[in-house]
Scaffold this active site. Structure first.
Site, short mmCIF file in Angstrom:
data_model
loop_
_atom_site.label_atom_id
_atom_site.label_comp_id
_atom_site.label_asym_id
_atom_site.label_seq_id
_atom_site.Cartn_x
_atom_site.Cartn_y
_atom_site.Cartn_z
N GLU A 141 0.77 -1.17 0.15
CA GLU A 141 0.12 0.22 0.09
C GLU A 141 0.92 1.31 -0.25
O GLU A 141 1.70 1.29 0.75
CB GLU A 141 -0.92 -0.02 1.35
CG GLU A 141 -2.11 -0.70 1.22
CD GLU A 141 -2.87 -0.41 2.29
OE1 GLU A 141 -4.03 0.68 1.99
OE2 GLU A 141 -2.95 -1.03 3.46
N ILE A 143 -0.02 4.13 1.05
CA ILE A 143 -0.27 5.30 2.09
C ILE A 143 -1.44 4.52 3.07
O ILE A 143 -2.29 4.25 2.63
CB ILE A 143 -0.95 6.68 1.74
CG1 ILE A 143 -0.71 7.53 3.01
CG2 ILE A 143 -2.28 6.51 1.12
CD1 ILE A 143 -0.55 9.03 2.28
N ASP A 145 -3.44 5.52 6.55
CA ASP A 145 -3.71 6.69 7.62
C ASP A 145 -4.54 6.16 8.77
O ASP A 145 -3.82 6.05 9.90
CB ASP A 145 -4.54 7.92 7.04
CG ASP A 145 -5.35 7.84 5.94
OD1 ASP A 145 -5.94 6.56 6.06
OD2 ASP A 145 -5.71 8.67 5.42
N GLY A 147 -5.51 3.17 9.25
CA GLY A 147 -5.66 1.95 9.44
C GLY A 147 -6.58 1.26 9.12
O GLY A 147 -6.73 -0.21 9.25
N LYS A 148 -7.69 1.74 9.17
CA LYS A 148 -9.00 1.06 8.90
C LYS A 148 -8.90 0.16 7.53
O LYS A 148 -9.39 -1.06 7.67
CB LYS A 148 -10.27 2.13 8.70
CG LYS A 148 -11.09 1.83 9.60
CD LYS A 148 -12.20 2.85 9.58
CE LYS A 148 -13.03 2.94 8.24
NZ LYS A 148 -13.89 4.11 8.43
N THR A 149 -8.50 0.97 6.45
CA THR A 149 -8.33 0.08 5.11
C THR A 149 -7.50 -0.99 5.36
O THR A 149 -7.76 -2.01 4.59
CB THR A 149 -7.81 1.19 4.19
OG1 THR A 149 -8.82 2.18 3.92
CG2 THR A 149 -8.17 0.53 2.83
N LYS A 173 0.68 7.75 8.15
CA LYS A 173 0.51 9.09 8.48
C LYS A 173 0.26 9.24 10.13
O LYS A 173 -0.32 8.16 10.61
CB LYS A 173 -0.99 9.68 8.09
CG LYS A 173 -0.70 10.38 6.27
CD LYS A 173 -2.02 11.29 6.15
CE LYS A 173 -1.72 11.56 4.75
NZ LYS A 173 -3.09 12.23 4.21
N VAL A 195 -0.77 14.31 0.81
CA VAL A 195 0.26 14.60 -0.18
C VAL A 195 -0.10 13.94 -1.65
O VAL A 195 -0.98 13.04 -1.59
CB VAL A 195 1.57 13.87 0.41
CG1 VAL A 195 2.08 14.64 1.65
CG2 VAL A 195 1.33 12.26 0.87
N ASP A 201 -2.70 10.44 -5.66
CA ASP A 201 -3.67 11.50 -6.55
C ASP A 201 -4.49 12.24 -5.61
O ASP A 201 -4.55 12.25 -4.33
CB ASP A 201 -4.41 10.68 -7.64
CG ASP A 201 -5.77 10.03 -6.66
OD1 ASP A 201 -5.66 9.50 -5.68
OD2 ASP A 201 -6.76 10.39 -7.00
#
Ligand code: HPA
Ligand code: MG
Length: 225
Positions: A141, A143, A145, A147-149, A173, A195, A201
């Site tokens: 992955e 990024i 952030d 952590g849920k994903t 993050k 970012v 994107d």
């Protein structure tokens, strides 16, 4: 002694970028003309990203006792990281005379509109990940952030009964409430800023920028939907 030191070093979660880091002046770097005015600064230059990826590849190879792995690339943001990571893993295993087969599979997620998370996570194909059964799987992955994903994806992958699941995140993050579980391999821990670049994107723009940069207010307005 030496091994203790190596163990201690491995406890670092990755390269930590402080909240006060202003980034590099854009004028000192080369970047596409069509993004002039749309960026605030160069946050992580492309060369630094590449060198850090070599270190992650080294760590992954060190941990991996088995001879094959499937990298599960999380699209679209993860395509550059995955591609550079797999090349580095291959190059390093070749020069160490190790036999290692790598296979790349893809999964697509979407959860962001403008610079906000839409809360609901969509896993958009493929439906069938049965090829992961009994395999060593590395989720790749760009990024992480909340952590849920990452956790949802880990569970999804586990349901296909792989032998082992690890996660590599190029950027993590630092959020106010913190994350309970970090990826197994972390490139950079960054402040909570939006970012772009290196395949990340803003409404599909900036994926073609090689450095990781902070978007400017002008850029946000220009590409808002
Ligand atoms: N940039 C691009 N995509 C993202 C980000 C970000 O900072 N965070 C989560 N998805
Ligand atoms: Mg996105």
């Amino acid at each position: 002694m030496t091994t203790d030191m190596a163990d201690d070093q491995r406890k670092e979660p990755g390269v930590v970028i402080d909240d006060g880091w202003p980034g590099y002046n854009l004028e000192l770097f080369n970047y596409p003309e069509h993004y002039h005015g749309d960026l605030e600064c160069v946050y992580v230059p492309h060369g630094v990203i590449m060198n850090r990826i070599e270190c992650l590849a080294r760590d992954i190879l060190e941990d991996l006792e088995h001879q094959d792995m499937i990298l599960l690339c999380v699209l679209k943001g993860g395509y550059k990281f995955c591609s550079d990571l797999v090349e580095s893993i291959k190059a390093q295993s070749r020069s160490a005379n190790r036999i290692l087969t790598t296979r790349v599979e893809f999964i697509r997620l979407k959860s962001y509109l403008n610079d906000q998370s839409t809360e609901d996570l969509h896993i958009i194909g493929p439906e069938d990940l049965s090829m992961l059964k009994g395999k060593n799987v590395l989720i790749v992955e760009a990024i992480v952030d909340t952590g849920k994903t990452m956790r949802a994806l880990q569970q999804h992958v586990e349901s296909f009964q792989p032998k082992l699941v690890k996660v590599a995140g190029l950027l993590v993050k630092r959020l106010p409430h913190g994350m309970v579980t970090l990826p197994d391999y972390v490139g950079f821990v960054i402040p909570n800023r939006f970012v772009v670049g290196y395949a990340l994107d803003y409404n599909e723009y900036f994926r073609d920028l090689n450095h990781i940069c902070v978007i400017s207010e002008t850029g946000k307005l220009k590409y808002k939907v």
